[in-house]
Design an enzyme around this catalytic site. Sequence first.
Site, PDB file in Angstrom:
ATOM      1  N   CYS A 371     -79.684  -6.062 110.009  1.00  0.00           N
ATOM      2  CA  CYS A 371     -79.891  -4.656 110.359  1.00  0.00           C
ATOM      3  C   CYS A 371     -80.969  -4.511 111.434  1.00  0.00           C
ATOM      4  CB  CYS A 371     -80.186  -3.845 109.094  1.00  0.00           C
ATOM      5  SG  CYS A 371     -79.773  -2.112 109.300  1.00  0.00           S
ATOM      6  N   HIS A 497     -75.791  -5.144 105.578  1.00  0.00           N
ATOM      7  CA  HIS A 497     -76.724  -5.836 104.672  1.00  0.00           C
ATOM      8  C   HIS A 497     -75.957  -6.809 103.770  1.00  0.00           C
ATOM      9  CE1 HIS A 497     -80.471  -3.630 105.461  1.00  0.00           C
ATOM     10  NE2 HIS A 497     -79.657  -2.661 105.817  1.00  0.00           N
ATOM     11  N   GLU A 499     -76.966  -9.110 101.976  1.00  0.00           N
ATOM     12  CA  GLU A 499     -77.675  -9.479 100.734  1.00  0.00           C
ATOM     13  C   GLU A 499     -77.159  -8.713  99.519  1.00  0.00           C
ATOM     14  OE1 GLU A 499     -78.951  -7.843 103.312  1.00  0.00           O
ATOM     15  OE2 GLU A 499     -80.534  -6.421 102.764  1.00  0.00           O
TER      16      GLU A 499
HETATM   17  N1  GLN Z   1     -84.241   1.209 111.376  1.00  0.00           N
HETATM   18  C1  GLN Z   1     -82.941   0.732 111.714  1.00  0.00           C
HETATM   19  C2  GLN Z   1     -81.908   1.829 111.661  1.00  0.00           C
HETATM   20  O1  GLN Z   1     -82.119   2.850 111.077  1.00  0.00           O
HETATM   21  C3  GLN Z   1     -82.546  -0.415 110.837  1.00  0.00           C
HETATM   22  C4  GLN Z   1     -82.364  -0.012 109.414  1.00  0.00           C
HETATM   23  C5  GLN Z   1     -82.386  -1.184 108.476  1.00  0.00           C
HETATM   24  O2  GLN Z   1     -82.827  -2.263 108.823  1.00  0.00           O
HETATM   25  N2  GLN Z   1     -81.949  -0.974 107.257  1.00  0.00           N
HETATM   26  O3  GLN Z   1     -80.826   1.686 112.196  1.00  0.00           O
END
Ligand code: GLN
Length: 520
Positions: A371, A497, A499
């Site tokens: 992310c 994600h 994970e």
């Molecule tokens: N801050 C980034 C976004 O909002 C990444 C978010 C994250 O890593 N969960 O896109």
Amino acid sequence: MSGLGKGVMTSSVAKLLQLANQKVSCVKIDPYLNFDAGTMNPVAHGEVFVTEDGGECDMDIGNYERFLNQNIPKNHNITTAQVYSSVIESERKGEYLGACVQIIPHITDEIKNRIRTIAKDENLDFLVVECGGTVGDIESLPFLEALRQMRVEEGPKNVLFVHVTLAPSLDVVGEQKTKPTQHSVQELRRIGIQPDFLAVRCTQPLEEKTKKKIALFTNVTSEDVLSCHDAKTIFEVPQILYDQGILDFIFTKFGKVGMVNASANWDDWNRIAESMVNHKDQKIKIAMVGKYVTLADSYVSVNQALKHAGAKLGKSVIIDWIDSESINDYNQLSDFDGILVPGGFGTRGSEGIIKTANFARENNIPYLGICFGFQLAAIAFGREILKLEDANSTEIKKDAKNPVVDLLPEQKKISDMGGSLRLGGHQITIKPNTISQVIYESNSIKKRHRHRYEINSNYIEEFEKNGMIFSAESDDGKRMEILEIPSHKFYLGVQFHPEFNSRPGFPEKAFLSFIEAASK
Ligand code: GLN
């Protein structure tokens, strides 16, 4: 109290029931006033766990998923705000016309209704409900009252209570103290709940005399006092409880004796639990570089996913957390077999992450960016390889000259912070002949998301000409989901994600490939 292991206890009881071929699920009650965990600081409260259906939940939901190897929907995380909101909404609609709306019965009815609906809709044999907080907290009182009523309404053969307490050992002799347990049970009984079992957390197995003393003071038999001593891995806890006869006791109390076989799938589960501890031959050192590194729980799913991958490969994964804000000597990263940058938000520490992503690329160190770690890897590439001046994310710098990462278009109109990110499972298409396709052995995967920003598609062509490939996309090609550098040993960034999909015995494939690459 928090951190005691109520989540592990809940998951373990549910696991035992599942191993006995019961259809089971878990619910987490969080008595706080947040509607969900989405707006809470992970350093204070632990990770925000994202469910397949887009819930931003308490991290215990992740424990349930990992223990049970099954998805838990977001309505399984009940908070005070959700309960009150629906009662107030009903009141405004006039559904209680004429009545004075009160905590008892309206709030307690709503709580019971939510629990019963889950059990019924999912056709469960057992629902294990974890009530967060500490007995005696004002916030948790309506929930405990609802559970008390439920026992009366459903009868003692259909509801039982397990109380998780602590027996600290204070001195070198290690005498196990029972006072906290005595007092919390007194408090619980004052509000009308007599626990059927006590699950007592302790460092060493609970001594017989301690069990007897607790039993005497808390109105249970000493068999109902279970030792929940420290284990090498949390996945051993079901076995520890089983060995003390908990499953038989539960089935006896529920009047189900003789109807169930509690040994059905033990082998698979124990093999998995053992694999999580016994890997001697090789240690893989992973640097986890991010902002929320002061609390281990803030990335619990990432830590777990790394361990699942290591366990599968018979290797120990050693994780070192490095604060991206205070890192100044990047050469220290050469000591690691792999570098992982997990999700994150905001400006603080972001420059350190960009430099980390660069360092991994330049030094051919396996890199997995999740992310934020995906977005910042693209920015690092834009700055260093494409020489894009002032390349950045508009999350970090609003007026960046080269907004390589920008707000999702549909986010531009949104002002609420709660529940408004792009959340949950989304279908992703993987391009043929890419590393991602090899990793996932498929052209289509579904993964969970939690973000507001994305790769700005105006830059993609230039990136790809220079060796960074965007190998997967979603929403009909609108959204970039994976980046890779084929010439690198292992350089992968994912917008989603991974994970949250990793389970013991069934590691998520990006993690598995990352650890594989790191071990070479
Ligand atoms: N801050 C980034 C976004 O909002 C990444 C978010 C994250 O890593 N969960 O896109």
